[in-house]
Write an enzyme that holds these catalytic residues in place. Structure first.
Site, short mmCIF file in Angstrom:
data_model
loop_
_atom_site.label_atom_id
_atom_site.label_comp_id
_atom_site.label_asym_id
_atom_site.label_seq_id
_atom_site.Cartn_x
_atom_site.Cartn_y
_atom_site.Cartn_z
N HIS A 182 0.83 -1.21 0.00
CA HIS A 182 0.00 0.00 0.00
C HIS A 182 0.87 1.26 0.00
O HIS A 182 2.06 1.24 0.36
CB HIS A 182 -0.91 0.01 1.23
CG HIS A 182 -0.14 0.02 2.53
ND1 HIS A 182 0.40 1.15 3.07
CD2 HIS A 182 0.17 -1.00 3.36
CE1 HIS A 182 1.02 0.86 4.20
NE2 HIS A 182 0.89 -0.44 4.41
N GLU A 258 -2.00 -7.24 7.73
CA GLU A 258 -0.66 -7.09 8.31
C GLU A 258 -0.58 -7.82 9.66
O GLU A 258 -1.60 -8.12 10.29
CB GLU A 258 -0.34 -5.60 8.47
CG GLU A 258 1.02 -5.28 9.09
CD GLU A 258 2.21 -5.82 8.29
OE1 GLU A 258 2.39 -7.05 8.33
OE2 GLU A 258 2.94 -5.01 7.69
#
Length: 378
Positions: A182, A258
């Site tokens: 990202h 994550e």
């Protein structure tokens, strides 16, 4: 109770290449050969051919006596260790073959032994005859071998190879994951721990620009067929920028989130070292150690990512898929592909909005094609 010995082998000239298998069923008490089976199975890999040989041998033994005990002897360490349960079958495309093998006899009736190739000459000869002929040899003693067609099995495992590199270029496409980290959030330039248990920040202005640049680069590639993203806001926003440019939908995959950094979320490395020095030292030395406060260890993350990888490879076989995710998952995809130790995660640099790529093949192998490419950001 009767006892059989099954010797099996398979080979591929080119790996992948023209392939065949051979197997023989022997009476353990007399040494008499009771059945032989061999078949040319088209273009596939050594591993697939070896499993096919084992499957044919066990089915021949079952046709003779389904109550018999069977001792399998093969020179394939991989097949013997996997079917003995000591090695994990990593690639989902190989699991159907192993499941078929395991279903022929009850597990307590079959044992496995690795033998040197020179002790497996009978099955090896049959496999080579099959490869030489390009057709099923007309031999079957005391048993008829019933098997799936080679075309059905090749479709089931979707054998694929890279276009450039170590194998022929006409074998079809692997499952290729293009891994996009990202774009930046307000925490990124400060190098703060930002996992799945923190504030779930959005992209910053810089991050949105990075996402747009990544979208432009991926549109220029013209190869992305699907987009799958982590459920966190920063990955959703990055994926949305690419999806809009490519005209694709985004599928959310929980397994791509994550690592949860526990009490370290939002802190810099220096702040963690100051507040939790012992925990940090342990964490850096042991991938099974959790961050303070019950976070997720790298070992746990690796288990999650491996399961997610298997799920996605099975779902997107032969396709090129953009996975929009985070630092630790991307590094773990690469670490698993390289079969490197988990400590390798500490030796990789992964920039915001960078691109990496890993291709996965039907025999369980993987190829890292790109890592931390940021050329589109310059």
């Amino acid at each position: 109770m009767r006892e059989f010995i099954v010797e099996a082998d398979g080979g591929s000239r080119g790996n992948p290449g023209p392939a065949g298998y051979g197997s023989v069923v022997i009476d353990a008490a007399t040494g008499e050969t009771l059945a032989e089976a061999a078949e040319y199975i088209g273009v596939t890999t050594n591993n697939v051919a070896e499993y096919r040989g084992l499957l044919a041998g066990l089915r021949a033994a079952h046709a003779l006596d389904p109550t018999a005990r069977v001792h399998v002897r093969m020179d394939s360490k991989l097949v013997v260790e996997q079917m003995s349960g000591r090695w994990k079958i990593k690639h989902p495309a190989m699991k159907p073959l192993a499941a078929e093998v395991a279903a022929v006899f009850p597990a307590d009736q079959v044992t496995y032994e690795w033998i040197p190739r020179e002790q497996n000459k009978h099955a090896d000869r049959l496999a080579n005859e099959a490869m030489d002929s390009g057709a099923e040899p007309p031999r079957a003693r005391a048993a008829t071998i019933t098997d799936k067609t080679a075309a059905d099995l090749r479709a089931a495992v979707n054998v694929a190879t890279p276009s450039p590199g170590w194998a022929p270029a006409d074998m079809g496409a692997p499952a290729t994951f293009v891994l996009l980290r990202h774009g930046e959030t307000p925490l990124t330039p400060q190098k703060r721990f930002s996992g799945s248990g923190g504030t779930n920040p959005s992209l910053s202005d810089v991050g949105r620009d990075q996402a747009a640049r990544a979208a432009t680069a991926l549109a220029a590639r013209g190869t992305i067929q699907d987009i799958v993203a982590s459920p966190l806001t920063r990955t959703r926003e990055t994926a949305a920028a690419v999806a809009e440019r490519l005209g694709l939908d985004v599928t959310i995959e929980e397994g791509l989130r994550e690592t949860d950094f526990g009490a370290w979320e939002g802190l810099t490395f220096g702040e963690v070292r100051e507040r939790y020095p012992d925990d940090l030292t342990t964490w850096l030395a042991d991938p099974a150690a959790q961050p303070t406060g019950g976070g997720e260890s790298f070992a746990a993350t690796a288990t999650r990512i491996a399961a997610t990888r298997d799920k996605l490879v099975a779902a997107y076989a032969g396709r090129t898929v953009l996975l929009v995710t985070h630092v630790t998952p991307i590094k773990t995809f690469v670490q698993l592909a390289l079969d490197a130790p988990l400590q390798a995660l500490f030796r990789m640099e992964l920039s915001a909005a960078s691109l990496s790529a890993v291709a996965y093949y039907a025999d369980g192998n993987a190829s890292v094609r790109l890592f931390n490419d940021t050329s589109h950001l310059r």
